[in-house]
Design a protein around this motif. Structure first.
Motif, PDB file in Angstrom:
ATOM      1  N   TRP A 126       0.606  -1.215  -0.163  1.00 34.43           N
ATOM      2  CA  TRP A 126      -0.440   0.008  -0.332  1.00 34.43           C
ATOM      3  C   TRP A 126       0.638   0.807   0.284  1.00 34.43           C
ATOM      4  O   TRP A 126       0.507   2.682  -0.805  1.00 34.43           O
ATOM      5  N   LEU A 127       2.302   1.594   0.271  1.00 34.07           N
ATOM      6  CA  LEU A 127       2.855   2.492   0.724  1.00 34.07           C
ATOM      7  C   LEU A 127       3.178   2.145  -1.362  1.00 34.07           C
ATOM      8  O   LEU A 127       3.417   4.096  -1.492  1.00 34.07           O
ATOM      9  N   GLY A 128       3.497   1.869  -1.590  1.00 32.47           N
ATOM     10  CA  GLY A 128       3.761   1.974  -3.339  1.00 32.47           C
ATOM     11  C   GLY A 128       2.339   1.946  -4.246  1.00 32.47           C
ATOM     12  O   GLY A 128       2.061   3.149  -4.645  1.00 32.47           O
ATOM     13  N   ALA A 129       0.811   1.220  -3.179  1.00 30.18           N
ATOM     14  CA  ALA A 129       0.151   1.577  -4.201  1.00 30.18           C
ATOM     15  C   ALA A 129      -1.020   2.818  -4.178  1.00 30.18           C
ATOM     16  O   ALA A 129      -0.695   3.537  -5.683  1.00 30.18           O
ATOM     17  N   ILE A 130      -0.940   3.288  -3.057  1.00 27.52           N
ATOM     18  CA  ILE A 130      -1.658   4.516  -2.553  1.00 27.52           C
ATOM     19  C   ILE A 130      -0.355   5.605  -3.701  1.00 27.52           C
ATOM     20  O   ILE A 130      -1.716   6.512  -4.380  1.00 27.52           O
ATOM     21  N   PRO A 131       0.483   6.227  -3.751  1.00 31.14           N
ATOM     22  CA  PRO A 131       1.508   6.978  -4.095  1.00 31.14           C
ATOM     23  C   PRO A 131       0.761   6.695  -5.995  1.00 31.14           C
ATOM     24  O   PRO A 131       0.630   7.354  -6.459  1.00 31.14           O
ATOM     25  N   CYS A 132       1.134   5.161  -6.377  1.00 32.80           N
ATOM     26  CA  CYS A 132       0.728   4.491  -7.799  1.00 32.80           C
ATOM     27  C   CYS A 132      -0.533   5.517  -7.934  1.00 32.80           C
ATOM     28  O   CYS A 132      -0.679   6.510  -9.247  1.00 32.80           O
ATOM     29  N   VAL A 162      -4.440  22.846 -11.462  1.00 32.10           N
ATOM     30  CA  VAL A 162      -3.269  22.289 -12.182  1.00 32.10           C
ATOM     31  C   VAL A 162      -2.254  22.369 -11.103  1.00 32.10           C
ATOM     32  O   VAL A 162      -1.544  21.467 -10.048  1.00 32.10           O
ATOM     33  N   TYR A 163      -2.200  23.108 -10.392  1.00 30.07           N
ATOM     34  CA  TYR A 163      -1.217  23.324  -8.876  1.00 30.07           C
ATOM     35  C   TYR A 163      -1.351  22.409  -8.026  1.00 30.07           C
ATOM     36  O   TYR A 163      -0.366  22.126  -7.440  1.00 30.07           O
ATOM     37  N   ALA A 164      -3.042  22.037  -7.459  1.00 32.99           N
ATOM     38  CA  ALA A 164      -3.100  21.727  -6.328  1.00 32.99           C
ATOM     39  C   ALA A 164      -2.641  19.518  -7.287  1.00 32.99           C
ATOM     40  O   ALA A 164      -1.792  19.117  -6.324  1.00 32.99           O
ATOM     41  N   ALA A 165      -2.729  19.491  -8.770  1.00 29.61           N
ATOM     42  CA  ALA A 165      -2.621  17.935  -9.346  1.00 29.61           C
ATOM     43  C   ALA A 165      -0.230  17.978  -8.660  1.00 29.61           C
ATOM     44  O   ALA A 165      -0.436  17.083  -8.875  1.00 29.61           O
ATOM     45  N   LYS A 166       0.291  19.158  -9.511  1.00 29.87           N
ATOM     46  CA  LYS A 166       1.617  19.186  -9.409  1.00 29.87           C
ATOM     47  C   LYS A 166       1.963  18.769  -8.080  1.00 29.87           C
ATOM     48  O   LYS A 166       2.859  18.172  -8.195  1.00 29.87           O
ATOM     49  N   GLN A 167       1.548  19.889  -6.797  1.00 28.96           N
ATOM     50  CA  GLN A 167       2.016  19.670  -5.553  1.00 28.96           C
ATOM     51  C   GLN A 167       1.946  18.439  -5.386  1.00 28.96           C
ATOM     52  O   GLN A 167       2.819  17.737  -4.719  1.00 28.96           O
ATOM     53  N   VAL A 168       0.809  17.500  -5.271  1.00 28.75           N
ATOM     54  CA  VAL A 168       0.291  16.489  -4.944  1.00 28.75           C
ATOM     55  C   VAL A 168       0.968  15.496  -5.850  1.00 28.75           C
ATOM     56  O   VAL A 168       1.746  13.717  -5.553  1.00 28.75           O
ATOM     57  N   HIS A 169       1.581  15.681  -6.747  1.00 25.70           N
ATOM     58  CA  HIS A 169       2.138  14.611  -7.902  1.00 25.70           C
ATOM     59  C   HIS A 169       3.797  14.665  -7.142  1.00 25.70           C
ATOM     60  O   HIS A 169       4.482  13.258  -6.555  1.00 25.70           O
ATOM     61  N   ASP A 170       4.059  15.670  -7.391  1.00 22.60           N
ATOM     62  CA  ASP A 170       6.121  15.885  -6.579  1.00 22.60           C
ATOM     63  C   ASP A 170       5.530  14.846  -4.723  1.00 22.60           C
ATOM     64  O   ASP A 170       7.017  15.009  -4.422  1.00 22.60           O
ATOM     65  N   PHE A 171       4.903  15.334  -3.903  1.00 20.46           N
ATOM     66  CA  PHE A 171       4.855  15.236  -2.646  1.00 20.46           C
ATOM     67  C   PHE A 171       4.368  14.018  -2.780  1.00 20.46           C
ATOM     68  O   PHE A 171       5.304  12.539  -2.077  1.00 20.46           O
ATOM     69  N   MET A 172       4.044  12.522  -3.447  1.00 18.05           N
ATOM     70  CA  MET A 172       3.832  11.642  -3.871  1.00 18.05           C
ATOM     71  C   MET A 172       5.156  10.810  -4.151  1.00 18.05           C
ATOM     72  O   MET A 172       4.935   9.895  -4.058  1.00 18.05           O
ATOM     73  N   ALA A 173       6.033  11.301  -5.172  1.00 16.52           N
ATOM     74  CA  ALA A 173       7.045  10.756  -5.573  1.00 16.52           C
ATOM     75  C   ALA A 173       7.722  10.196  -4.831  1.00 16.52           C
ATOM     76  O   ALA A 173       8.662   9.199  -5.168  1.00 16.52           O
ATOM     77  N   ILE A 174       8.204  10.378  -4.037  1.00 20.36           N
ATOM     78  CA  ILE A 174       9.415   9.358  -3.285  1.00 20.36           C
ATOM     79  C   ILE A 174       8.877   8.528  -2.296  1.00 20.36           C
ATOM     80  O   ILE A 174       9.412   7.406  -2.711  1.00 20.36           O
ATOM     81  N   PRO A 175       7.111   8.460  -1.276  1.00 18.77           N
ATOM     82  CA  PRO A 175       6.794   7.691  -1.011  1.00 18.77           C
ATOM     83  C   PRO A 175       6.898   6.299  -2.245  1.00 18.77           C
ATOM     84  O   PRO A 175       6.868   4.853  -1.981  1.00 18.77           O
ATOM     85  N   PHE A 176       6.142   6.336  -3.253  1.00 19.00           N
ATOM     86  CA  PHE A 176       5.790   5.910  -4.375  1.00 19.00           C
ATOM     87  C   PHE A 176       7.527   5.071  -4.727  1.00 19.00           C
ATOM     88  O   PHE A 176       7.821   3.732  -4.472  1.00 19.00           O
ATOM     89  N   MET A 177       8.418   5.619  -4.834  1.00 15.52           N
ATOM     90  CA  MET A 177       9.608   5.572  -4.932  1.00 15.52           C
ATOM     91  C   MET A 177      10.029   4.196  -4.079  1.00 15.52           C
ATOM     92  O   MET A 177      10.955   3.681  -3.692  1.00 15.52           O
ATOM     93  N   LEU A 178       9.535   4.853  -2.421  1.00 10.09           N
ATOM     94  CA  LEU A 178      10.841   4.157  -1.662  1.00 10.09           C
ATOM     95  C   LEU A 178       9.325   2.568  -1.906  1.00 10.09           C
ATOM     96  O   LEU A 178      10.018   1.176  -1.821  1.00 10.09           O
ATOM     97  N   GLY A 179       8.447   2.758  -2.230  1.00  6.30           N
ATOM     98  CA  GLY A 179       7.643   1.819  -2.506  1.00  6.30           C
ATOM     99  C   GLY A 179       7.982   0.627  -3.050  1.00  6.30           C
ATOM    100  O   GLY A 179       7.791  -0.386  -3.148  1.00  6.30           O
ATOM    101  N   TRP A 180       8.525   1.530  -4.637  1.00  8.75           N
ATOM    102  CA  TRP A 180       8.788   0.192  -5.569  1.00  8.75           C
ATOM    103  C   TRP A 180      10.525  -0.200  -5.559  1.00  8.75           C
ATOM    104  O   TRP A 180      10.375  -1.458  -5.161  1.00  8.75           O
ATOM    105  N   ALA A 181      10.973   0.499  -4.530  1.00  9.33           N
ATOM    106  CA  ALA A 181      12.663  -0.082  -4.242  1.00  9.33           C
ATOM    107  C   ALA A 181      11.864  -1.326  -2.891  1.00  9.33           C
ATOM    108  O   ALA A 181      12.957  -2.598  -3.518  1.00  9.33           O
ATOM    109  N   LEU A 182      11.327  -1.155  -2.107  1.00  3.40           N
ATOM    110  CA  LEU A 182      10.964  -2.505  -0.843  1.00  3.40           C
ATOM    111  C   LEU A 182      10.534  -3.463  -1.599  1.00  3.40           C
ATOM    112  O   LEU A 182      10.933  -4.272  -1.914  1.00  3.40           O
ATOM    113  N   MET A 183       9.526  -3.432  -2.928  1.00  2.00           N
ATOM    114  CA  MET A 183       8.508  -4.516  -2.989  1.00  2.00           C
ATOM    115  C   MET A 183       9.884  -5.076  -4.260  1.00  2.00           C
ATOM    116  O   MET A 183       9.405  -6.717  -4.767  1.00  2.00           O
TER     117      MET A 183
END
Length: 328
Positions: A126-132, A162-183
């Motif tokens: 879920w660490l990778g799935a929700i940010p994904c 668009v501004y909100a989408a950009k902020q969410v996209h940027d902040f979710m990048a790191i959790p996604f990468m962490l989940g991706w690396a662990l999985m």
């Protein structure tokens, strides 16, 4: 006395007038010919550089030297492709389930829950799935939102969206990468291809409920061939998305060239299209298509009938080696 002041004033006026005329003549004599637009463009294409107070490696490059048609490729082809990957796959699966139906458990649920995933495994999923999911939706907004959102809302609302989408996209990048690396690191050992995976692919995993495929349930280990295909697609294209995303997210840290930034942008979009399509398939298979499948990533346990029907080789293995555990 008055005449004396008048003479002094007239002298000063004549003096400053003479100085002004001299400077004007000097400026006209030193005036350089002005370069035409064509000459400036030729100089830029030849590699002329500019002057800047920045010390960045590429900051004195006044124009982009790459083919700008690549940007048109991203706008005119990749944006619609990402939209199709999301909504197109949803439509295909809805129609498929309507025609084919879901894969039901033969004999129904046994009521016995078999241990399959640890709590840590469920957590990193879920660490990778929700940010994904959030990255897919916000990325779609940033890449193609102007086609299906902007025409129907006001400019002010669109700008905030668009501004909100950009902020969410940027902040979710790191959790996604962490989940991706662990999985990718922890689960790869169970995702290696086997010969019986070919038979699984030939009969589409036993999920077809009509024709010669009906009732076919091929062998599968801990992961079936479809899950392995999804895992390696996620591993490879997740790496591309993570690497390109880091370049785009931290340009001051990596200082990529403009050409490299454009390549990263295109690779990021292409990888997102592939992962989006696979994600829709994965979500539908887990939540709708495979009866009892969702329980695995909620509690970490699966029904015994589900284990024997969809992952028979793994179920037989844990029975034989004594690692079979039931939920109390």
């Amino acid at each position: 006395m008055n005449n004396w002041f008048k003479q002094i004033g007239l002298t000063l006026v004549l003096m400053f007038s003479a100085i002004g005329l001299a400077q004007a003549g000097s400026s006209q004599g030193a005036e350089q010919p002005v370069a035409t637009d064509g000459q400036i463009w030729s100089q830029l294409k030849a590699g002329a550089t500019g002057v800047t107070t920045s010390h960045g490696e590429f900051h004195n490059q006044p124009i982009n030297t790459y083919d700008l048609r690549v940007l048109e490729l991203r706008s005119d082809l990749l944006a619609p492709a990402l939209t199709a990957a999301l909504f197109g796959m949803i439509i295909i699966f809805v129609l498929f389930i309507k025609v084919n139906g879901i894969s039901k458990l033969h004999g129904g649920f046994s009521g016995k829950l078999v241990y399959r995933w640890s709590k840590f495994d469920v957590s990193i999923h879920w660490l990778g799935a929700i940010p994904c999911l959030l990255l897919i939706l916000t990325g779609l907004t940033l890449l193609a939102g102007r086609f299906f959102f902007q025409p129907y809302i006001g400019e002010g609302l669109w700008a905030g969206f668009v501004y909100a989408a950009k902020q969410v996209h940027d902040f979710m990048a790191i959790p996604f990468m962490l989940g991706w690396a662990l999985m990718t690191t922890l689960w790869a050992k169970n995702q290696l291809p086997k010969m019986y995976d070919l038979k699984w692919m030939m009969v589409v995993g036993g999920y077809i409920n009509f024709g010669p495929f009906k009732g076919k349930h091929p062998d599968a280990g801990f992961a079936n061939a479809g899950e392995k295909l999804w895992f390696w697609a996620f591993a490879v294209f997740g790496l591309v998305i993570s690497a390109s995303g880091m370049l785009l997210l931290f340009p001051n840290l990596f200082e990529p060239s403009r050409t490299l930034s454009l390549i990263a942008l295109v690779l990021h979009s292409v990888s997102a299209i592939i992962i989006t399509a696979f994600s829709i398939v994965h979500i539908f298979m887990a939540t709708v298509m495979s009866e009892g499948g969702m329980e695995c990533m909620v509690s970490g346990y699966c029904d015994e009938t589900w284990a024997s029907q969809h992952h028979n080789l793994w179920f037989d293995e844990i029975k034989e080696n004594g690692t079979l555990k039931y939920k109390d």
